[in-house]
Motif scaffolding. Sequence first.
Motif, PDB file in Angstrom:
ATOM      1  N   ARG A  55       0.812  -1.221   0.000  1.00 34.34           N
ATOM      2  CA  ARG A  55       0.000   0.000   0.000  1.00 34.34           C
ATOM      3  C   ARG A  55       0.845   1.271   0.000  1.00 34.34           C
ATOM      4  O   ARG A  55       0.500   2.240  -0.686  1.00 34.34           O
ATOM      5  CB  ARG A  55      -0.951   0.007   1.192  1.00 34.34           C
ATOM      6  CG  ARG A  55      -1.987  -1.095   1.136  1.00 34.34           C
ATOM      7  CD  ARG A  55      -3.109  -0.902   2.139  1.00 34.34           C
ATOM      8  NE  ARG A  55      -3.896   0.307   1.871  1.00 34.34           N
ATOM      9  CZ  ARG A  55      -5.074   0.579   2.425  1.00 34.34           C
ATOM     10  NH1 ARG A  55      -5.601  -0.291   3.283  1.00 34.34           N
ATOM     11  NH2 ARG A  55      -5.719   1.682   2.128  1.00 34.34           N
ATOM     12  N   HIS A 102      -2.533   8.722   3.673  1.00 30.06           N
ATOM     13  CA  HIS A 102      -3.363   8.619   2.471  1.00 30.06           C
ATOM     14  C   HIS A 102      -2.789   9.396   1.293  1.00 30.06           C
ATOM     15  O   HIS A 102      -2.913   8.974   0.141  1.00 30.06           O
ATOM     16  CB  HIS A 102      -4.791   9.087   2.767  1.00 30.06           C
ATOM     17  CG  HIS A 102      -4.899  10.527   3.162  1.00 30.06           C
ATOM     18  ND1 HIS A 102      -4.630  10.962   4.434  1.00 30.06           N
ATOM     19  CD2 HIS A 102      -5.232  11.633   2.447  1.00 30.06           C
ATOM     20  CE1 HIS A 102      -4.809  12.274   4.502  1.00 30.06           C
ATOM     21  NE2 HIS A 102      -5.165  12.701   3.315  1.00 30.06           N
ATOM     22  N   TYR A 109       0.090   5.319  -6.035  1.00 36.63           N
ATOM     23  CA  TYR A 109      -0.729   4.787  -7.118  1.00 36.63           C
ATOM     24  C   TYR A 109      -0.591   5.628  -8.386  1.00 36.63           C
ATOM     25  O   TYR A 109      -0.563   5.091  -9.498  1.00 36.63           O
ATOM     26  CB  TYR A 109      -2.200   4.713  -6.688  1.00 36.63           C
ATOM     27  CG  TYR A 109      -2.454   3.683  -5.601  1.00 36.63           C
ATOM     28  CD1 TYR A 109      -1.748   2.495  -5.557  1.00 36.63           C
ATOM     29  CD2 TYR A 109      -3.409   3.912  -4.616  1.00 36.63           C
ATOM     30  CE1 TYR A 109      -1.979   1.559  -4.564  1.00 36.63           C
ATOM     31  CE2 TYR A 109      -3.649   2.981  -3.614  1.00 36.63           C
ATOM     32  CZ  TYR A 109      -2.929   1.811  -3.594  1.00 36.63           C
ATOM     33  OH  TYR A 109      -3.167   0.894  -2.604  1.00 36.63           O
ATOM     34  N   LEU A 145      -7.282   1.419  -8.335  1.00 37.52           N
ATOM     35  CA  LEU A 145      -7.238   1.627  -6.894  1.00 37.52           C
ATOM     36  C   LEU A 145      -7.293   3.103  -6.542  1.00 37.52           C
ATOM     37  O   LEU A 145      -7.894   3.496  -5.534  1.00 37.52           O
ATOM     38  CB  LEU A 145      -5.981   0.984  -6.309  1.00 37.52           C
ATOM     39  CG  LEU A 145      -5.872  -0.540  -6.440  1.00 37.52           C
ATOM     40  CD1 LEU A 145      -4.567  -1.025  -5.814  1.00 37.52           C
ATOM     41  CD2 LEU A 145      -7.060  -1.243  -5.814  1.00 37.52           C
ATOM     42  N   LEU A 148     -10.825   4.568  -6.030  1.00 33.07           N
ATOM     43  CA  LEU A 148     -11.711   4.098  -4.966  1.00 33.07           C
ATOM     44  C   LEU A 148     -11.734   5.055  -3.787  1.00 33.07           C
ATOM     45  O   LEU A 148     -10.741   5.719  -3.488  1.00 33.07           O
ATOM     46  CB  LEU A 148     -11.271   2.711  -4.487  1.00 33.07           C
ATOM     47  CG  LEU A 148     -11.321   1.573  -5.501  1.00 33.07           C
ATOM     48  CD1 LEU A 148     -10.842   0.286  -4.851  1.00 33.07           C
ATOM     49  CD2 LEU A 148     -12.730   1.397  -6.053  1.00 33.07           C
ATOM     50  N   ARG A 150     -11.713   5.846   0.245  1.00 34.15           N
ATOM     51  CA  ARG A 150     -10.896   5.270   1.315  1.00 34.15           C
ATOM     52  C   ARG A 150     -11.571   4.058   1.935  1.00 34.15           C
ATOM     53  O   ARG A 150     -10.946   3.023   2.169  1.00 34.15           O
ATOM     54  CB  ARG A 150     -10.630   6.340   2.373  1.00 34.15           C
ATOM     55  CG  ARG A 150     -10.001   5.852   3.672  1.00 34.15           C
ATOM     56  CD  ARG A 150      -8.636   5.238   3.498  1.00 34.15           C
ATOM     57  NE  ARG A 150      -7.781   6.060   2.684  1.00 34.15           N
ATOM     58  CZ  ARG A 150      -6.551   5.712   2.303  1.00 34.15           C
ATOM     59  NH1 ARG A 150      -6.062   4.546   2.674  1.00 34.15           N
ATOM     60  NH2 ARG A 150      -5.820   6.512   1.553  1.00 34.15           N
ATOM     61  N   ASP A 152     -13.908   2.008   0.706  1.00 36.09           N
ATOM     62  CA  ASP A 152     -13.965   0.858  -0.200  1.00 36.09           C
ATOM     63  C   ASP A 152     -12.577   0.258  -0.405  1.00 36.09           C
ATOM     64  O   ASP A 152     -12.424  -0.964  -0.486  1.00 36.09           O
ATOM     65  CB  ASP A 152     -14.555   1.276  -1.553  1.00 36.09           C
ATOM     66  CG  ASP A 152     -16.029   1.606  -1.465  1.00 36.09           C
ATOM     67  OD1 ASP A 152     -16.644   1.370  -0.401  1.00 36.09           O
ATOM     68  OD2 ASP A 152     -16.589   2.113  -2.463  1.00 36.09           O
ATOM     69  N   LEU A 153     -11.565   1.116  -0.483  1.00 36.38           N
ATOM     70  CA  LEU A 153     -10.198   0.643  -0.682  1.00 36.38           C
ATOM     71  C   LEU A 153      -9.746  -0.214   0.496  1.00 36.38           C
ATOM     72  O   LEU A 153      -9.153  -1.287   0.303  1.00 36.38           O
ATOM     73  CB  LEU A 153      -9.262   1.834  -0.860  1.00 36.38           C
ATOM     74  CG  LEU A 153      -7.789   1.512  -1.138  1.00 36.38           C
ATOM     75  CD1 LEU A 153      -7.620   0.827  -2.485  1.00 36.38           C
ATOM     76  CD2 LEU A 153      -6.948   2.787  -1.074  1.00 36.38           C
ATOM     77  N   ASP A 154     -10.026   0.229   1.710  1.00 31.23           N
ATOM     78  CA  ASP A 154      -9.617  -0.544   2.890  1.00 31.23           C
ATOM     79  C   ASP A 154     -10.242  -1.933   2.882  1.00 31.23           C
ATOM     80  O   ASP A 154      -9.567  -2.935   3.146  1.00 31.23           O
ATOM     81  CB  ASP A 154     -10.023   0.193   4.169  1.00 31.23           C
ATOM     82  CG  ASP A 154      -9.144   1.398   4.461  1.00 31.23           C
ATOM     83  OD1 ASP A 154      -8.039   1.482   3.895  1.00 31.23           O
ATOM     84  OD2 ASP A 154      -9.573   2.259   5.254  1.00 31.23           O
ATOM     85  N   LEU A 157      -8.653  -4.151  -0.008  1.00 39.63           N
ATOM     86  CA  LEU A 157      -7.270  -4.584   0.183  1.00 39.63           C
ATOM     87  C   LEU A 157      -7.098  -5.470   1.411  1.00 39.63           C
ATOM     88  O   LEU A 157      -6.225  -6.334   1.428  1.00 39.63           O
ATOM     89  CB  LEU A 157      -6.346  -3.368   0.240  1.00 39.63           C
ATOM     90  CG  LEU A 157      -6.320  -2.526  -1.042  1.00 39.63           C
ATOM     91  CD1 LEU A 157      -5.253  -1.450  -0.956  1.00 39.63           C
ATOM     92  CD2 LEU A 157      -6.117  -3.396  -2.284  1.00 39.63           C
ATOM     93  N   ALA A 187     -16.468  -1.933  -4.809  1.00 39.54           N
ATOM     94  CA  ALA A 187     -15.065  -1.780  -5.202  1.00 39.54           C
ATOM     95  C   ALA A 187     -14.712  -2.708  -6.354  1.00 39.54           C
ATOM     96  O   ALA A 187     -14.015  -2.311  -7.301  1.00 39.54           O
ATOM     97  CB  ALA A 187     -14.160  -2.062  -4.000  1.00 39.54           C
ATOM     98  N   VAL A 191     -13.221  -1.566  -9.993  1.00 42.68           N
ATOM     99  CA  VAL A 191     -11.924  -2.044 -10.459  1.00 42.68           C
ATOM    100  C   VAL A 191     -12.091  -2.880 -11.725  1.00 42.68           C
ATOM    101  O   VAL A 191     -11.311  -2.762 -12.675  1.00 42.68           O
ATOM    102  CB  VAL A 191     -11.220  -2.853  -9.351  1.00 42.68           C
ATOM    103  CG1 VAL A 191      -9.931  -3.473  -9.876  1.00 42.68           C
ATOM    104  CG2 VAL A 191     -10.921  -1.958  -8.154  1.00 42.68           C
TER     105      VAL A 191
END
Length: 205
Positions: A55, A102, A109, A145, A148, A150, A152-154, A157, A187, A191
């Motif tokens: 990450r 963040h 990314y 990524l 997305l 925050r 949804d990303l958490d 991943l 998510a 993606v």
Amino acid sequence: MTAPPAGARAAGAAPDRAVGECDADLVARSLDDPEAFAALFDRYAAMLYRYVSRRLGPESAEDVVGDTFLAAFSKRHRYDQAHRDARPWLFGIVTKLVSRHHRSEAARYRALRRSPVDGPQEGPAERVEAGVTATAVRPLLAEALAKLSRRDLDVLLLFAWGDLTYEEVAQALGIPVGTVRSRLNRARRKVRATLGDTNPMREEA
């Protein structure tokens, strides 16, 4: 009180009582014997390092993992002994710490999105069918990524890179399982659209 040492025990030390001892029992024992907490580091530091490195990059991973165990050690008296596996608890802590970076994660990314792909370029399907692995550094996935939210990303991943179940993700983030499912589905759709309708994450058996 300082955190217990993270390294290997000295030669000639007493046999490790942690072998065969569940995480919850280790946390409970560490309340009276702080050295016992070092066994959790031995079990999970490498796992957390890989997750954070993906990450944020390896430059930040060591510090974030160290801070994770310091925070866990200071909060161990509040650990719910009903949870025998401490992984979700530790991943919850590390996710909060990652969120403080963040901007660094977003910049990572963006940089990966601009990175050229070396050698013959394989289609997204060949790289993502079995889960997100080497494709983590591929421009298409980095772009996906970066789009997305925050939250949804958490979820995505923790599931794909942390290898947690729906229930464990819910425990890590302190949210209902239904919320995990809805965020994960959203998510995945986003993606998948970026990657040309390829499903980039493993399905739970």
